[in-house]
Design an enzyme around this catalytic site. Structure first.
Site, mmCIF file in Angstrom:
data_model
loop_
_atom_site.group_PDB
_atom_site.id
_atom_site.type_symbol
_atom_site.label_atom_id
_atom_site.label_comp_id
_atom_site.label_asym_id
_atom_site.label_seq_id
_atom_site.Cartn_x
_atom_site.Cartn_y
_atom_site.Cartn_z
ATOM 1 N N ARG A 192 -2.516 -11.347 -4.199
ATOM 2 C CA ARG A 192 -2.594 -9.897 -4.395
ATOM 3 C C ARG A 192 -1.753 -9.165 -3.355
ATOM 4 O O ARG A 192 -1.295 -8.056 -3.598
ATOM 5 C CB ARG A 192 -4.051 -9.421 -4.270
ATOM 6 C CG ARG A 192 -4.938 -9.831 -5.429
ATOM 7 C CD ARG A 192 -6.291 -9.168 -5.300
ATOM 8 N NE ARG A 192 -6.107 -7.798 -4.840
ATOM 9 C CZ ARG A 192 -6.906 -7.166 -3.993
ATOM 10 N NH1 ARG A 192 -7.965 -7.751 -3.520
ATOM 11 N NH2 ARG A 192 -6.656 -5.933 -3.632
ATOM 12 N N ASN B 109 0.799 -1.224 0.000
ATOM 13 C CA ASN B 109 0.000 0.000 0.000
ATOM 14 C C ASN B 109 0.834 1.278 0.000
ATOM 15 O O ASN B 109 0.286 2.376 -0.124
ATOM 16 C CB ASN B 109 -0.980 -0.005 1.182
ATOM 17 C CG ASN B 109 -2.078 -1.038 0.963
ATOM 18 O OD1 ASN B 109 -2.251 -1.549 -0.146
ATOM 19 N ND2 ASN B 109 -2.821 -1.354 2.019
ATOM 20 N N CYS C 76 -16.797 -3.246 -3.569
ATOM 21 C CA CYS C 76 -15.957 -4.434 -3.496
ATOM 22 C C CYS C 76 -16.402 -5.216 -2.284
ATOM 23 O O CYS C 76 -17.285 -4.790 -1.552
ATOM 24 C CB CYS C 76 -14.482 -4.073 -3.438
ATOM 25 S SG CYS C 76 -13.989 -3.406 -1.885
#
Ligand code: EPZ
Length: 422
Positions: free
Chosen positions: A401, A23, A116
């Protein structure tokens, strides 16, 4: 889709090298759009989300070069200022191209990321703040169509975010670096990934003060240059493996990590009966003190509070702790998808709105489970490590991911897990 088969009951002993923060790397990669010179990023993890963003940037015309954990991005010319639905839907962080594109090229079309698994996740804060900087924005056909006035640049503005948002703070920070005049961001998010982005932008020639605090001031400049920057360690990966060690027993040394970025997790683990210490060389040693962990209560909050990205893992820990603990999720409205899956493994959890009461059981049982987001998936892996018997975690593309070489890292510490290719 690949599955992970895990045989529970083995303690973890050994070293785990922590990678660069996903991130932090994602916004830093978008910052490459702000300059025609090369941005060289080191400590970039090998993750699916990073590959998805590379594909998006390449689609716009950015050239990229990857050598081990070094990623070089050059946005000399960007003939296509469009982020299509196909690329954005794979990864919401793609919306972070909006601020840089508008600031440098005066135009951007970015697909709306949509909802999401963990919640609706709107981008209204990004859009209204860019409008306050003079951008004209229209939402049409599922796309954000944005441009600056024909004469040029975004204008500096005084922006008060109605709510703390990591992504909106990053998008606006990047946009403001090339705006005309001064921008002040009030109620900015405080996450270390934002401080890292500001440090890199400063190396590129941006004039920023106050990053890491609630008020960030940015004096716009005409152009930015290339730079070299090393991505900070992944605090969520660090926390995940610390919790894994606490649950499984044994002693794990986390290398290339930073304990100061986990100030909210450390006291929680200590209260639960975990020893977590920084050694002289900066490594972090984690081990459970007794045979069983104590239950604790947590509430997720923006940084420096307890991170929502560690909530599922901490809940997995509570399922086998002694006593009852509560988990309150305040950041996302639907981030308890791991609950029914943990219950399939024998966990005792009651959810009331945004709170979950977890009553610890002595041992979970292996089962077939599946999760719909990254952190929920890894919480099932942690649960499986301590469960009796074999657990199969389905749909592990979520893990890919955000967790680099998860099987190899845990396997090297004695966990018994195997990837089964679909
Ligand atoms: C970042 O998402 C992280 N992603 C998330 O990591 C993390 O869970 C989240 O911050 C919170 O810490 C990246 O950094 C790429 P927000 P972001 O904007 O920026 C609401 C992971 O597992 N909101 O701080 O999208 C929003 O719905 C992930 O690695 C608005 O209402 O999060 C949420 O409730 C998933 N309007 C809250 O703010 C907006 O315009 C915080 O979201 C923007 C956000």
């Amino acid at each position: 889709m690949d599955k992970l088969k895990i045989e529970g009951g083995y303690p973890l002993n050994g070293e785990i090298v922590i990678g660069g923060a996903k991130n932090a790397a994602l916004p830093l990669m978008c910052a490459a759009l702000l300059t025609e010179e090369s941005l060289v990023l080191d400590n970039v993890p090998h993750l699916q989300d990073i590959s998805s963003l590379i594909a998006l940037l390449e689609d716009m015309g950015v050239t990229t070069q990857r050598e081990e954990t070094r990623l070089t991005l050059t946005a000399k010319s960007v003939p296509r200022t469009l982020a299509s639905y196909d690329l954005v839907r794979k990864m919401r962080a793609s919306v972070l191209v909006l601020g840089p594109l508008l600031a440098r090229f005066g135009t951007a079309e970015v697909s709306l990321p949509g909802g999401c698994a963990i919640g609706t996740r709107p981008v209204d804060l990004h859009i209204s703040a860019l409008e306050q900087m003079g951008a004209e924005i229209e939402i049409r056909d599922g796309y954000i169509h944005a441009r600056t006035a024909p004469e040029g640049r975004l204008r500096g503005a005084e922006i008060v975010f109605a709510k703390k948002s990591v992504g909106a703070t990053e998008n606006l920070l990047m946009a403001a670096t090339l705006a005309e005049g001064k921008t002040v961001l009030h109620n900015a998010a405080l996450e270390p990934e934002i401080t890292d982005l500001a440090a890199c932008l400063t190396k590129m020639g941006a004039k920023i003060s106050g990053a890491g605090g609630e008020t960030i001031e940015i004096e716009g400049v005409e152009t930015l240059s290339g730079a070299a920057h090393t991505v900070i360690p992944d605090r969520i990966e660090t926390g995940t493996y610390a919790i894994a060690a606490a649950m499984a027993g044994g002693t794990v040394v986390l290398k290339n990590a930073r304990l100061d970025l986990l100030a909210a997790l450390v006291p929680v683990l200590q209260e639960a009966g975990v020893s977590i210490e920084e050694n002289e060389n900066g490594d972090i040693t984690v081990s459970r003190r007794g045979n069983r962990l104590n239950a604790v209560d947590i509430t997720t909050e923006p940084y420096p509070g307890f991170p929502t990205d560690l909530q599922a893992q901490l809940m997995a820990m509570l399922t086998v702790a002694d006593g009852a603990g509560t988990v309150r999720e305040t950041i996302f409205e639907n981030r308890f998808m791991h609950v029914p899956e943990l219950m399939r493994m024998g966990a005792d959890i009651t959810v009331h709105g945004s709170s979950a009461l977890v009553r610890g059981v002595t041992r979970l049982k292996g089962a077939e489970v599946m999760a719909t987001d990254l952190r929920a998936s890894v919480s099932l892996v942690l649960a499986a490590l301590t469960a009796n018997g074999t657990t199969t975690v389905n749909r592990i593309y979520h893990l890919d991911r955000g967790y680099e070489a998860l099987e190899a890292k845990l396997g090297a510490c004695g966990a018994k897990l195997e990837r089964i290719a679909a």
